[in-house]
Design an enzyme around this catalytic site. Structure first.
Site, short mmCIF file in Angstrom:
data_model
loop_
_atom_site.label_atom_id
_atom_site.label_comp_id
_atom_site.label_asym_id
_atom_site.label_seq_id
_atom_site.Cartn_x
_atom_site.Cartn_y
_atom_site.Cartn_z
N GLU A 129 0.52 -7.98 -0.91
CA GLU A 129 -0.78 -7.74 -1.53
C GLU A 129 -0.80 -6.34 -2.16
OE1 GLU A 129 -3.51 -9.63 -1.74
OE2 GLU A 129 -3.40 -11.16 -0.16
N HIS A 165 0.45 -15.16 -6.99
CA HIS A 165 -0.38 -16.18 -6.34
C HIS A 165 -0.84 -17.20 -7.38
CE1 HIS A 165 -3.66 -16.78 -3.00
NE2 HIS A 165 -2.79 -17.74 -3.04
#
Length: 200
Positions: A129, A165
């Site tokens: 992330e 993602h």
């Protein structure tokens, strides 16, 4: 459980200890699971996150991944109340690196996903992330940390794919989005096109 084909470099005391990266600050998440037997850890998935959206360096992402977020601290948190997620790594705007899940374990970052002919990408991927807004730009220090981390992962695991993602959950997710500089990461790692998603 990692595959028997995994490189022994993954357990080298120089950079790794039982799936934990030496240059990351460890903060263990309870949101983990075992990988399926024989799973090949061959995919890196890049995400973006900030909590609340657009607010940075406040520790809220770390609290989310460790189930310590105060759901009443901000109105936005009511929209994700009770969410239990994790990733392997988190890179803050300053370039600081955190690790929440050992790489040989399964983190909860991909959700409903499919890539390179396989579904449920949590089973065989490493989730990273980046602190930032979906579609927004990222800091030079984040790219530096990301490139160093990816290089270490490429040495330790049979990584063959690096995707966002948005690529593994097309239509459901849009991060990291158009602000992420894929050519910069590719150049930093000196990898051929086959490692990356096909440009749209």
């Amino acid at each position: 459980m990692t595959s028997s084909k995994q490189s022994p470099i993954a357990t080298s005391p120089a950079l790794w200890h039982q799936g934990w990266y030496r240059h990351a600050r460890a903060l263990a998440s309870p949101n983990i699971g075992a990988r399926p037997a024989g799973a090949q850890i061959d995919l890196i998935v890049i995400h973006s996150i900030s909590l609340p959206p657009g607010e940075f360096e406040n520790g809220e992402v770390q609290r989310l991944f460790t189930n310590q977020l105060d759901w009443d601290a901000h109105p936005y948190f009511q929209r994700i109340r009770g969410l239990q997620v994790s990733c392997h790594f988190f890179i803050s705007r300053s370039g600081a690196l955190w690790q929440f899940v050992a790489c040989h374990n399964r983190a909860w970052h991909a959700g409903d996903s499919r890539y390179r002919g396989r579904s449920d990408c949590n089973d065989d991927s490493i989730g990273i992330e980046l602190e930032g807004l979906e579609g927004g730009r990222f800091e030079a220090r984040q790219y530096e940390t990301l490139a160093a981390l990816c290089a270490a992962l490429l040495q330790a695991y049979p990584i063959a794919h690096i995707a966002g993602h948005e690529h593994i959950a097309a239509g459901r997710k849009k991060d990291p989005g158009p602000g992420f500089e894929w050519p910069l990461l590719q150049a930093s790692l000196a990898l051929p096109d086959k490692y990356f998603p096909v440009a749209s």
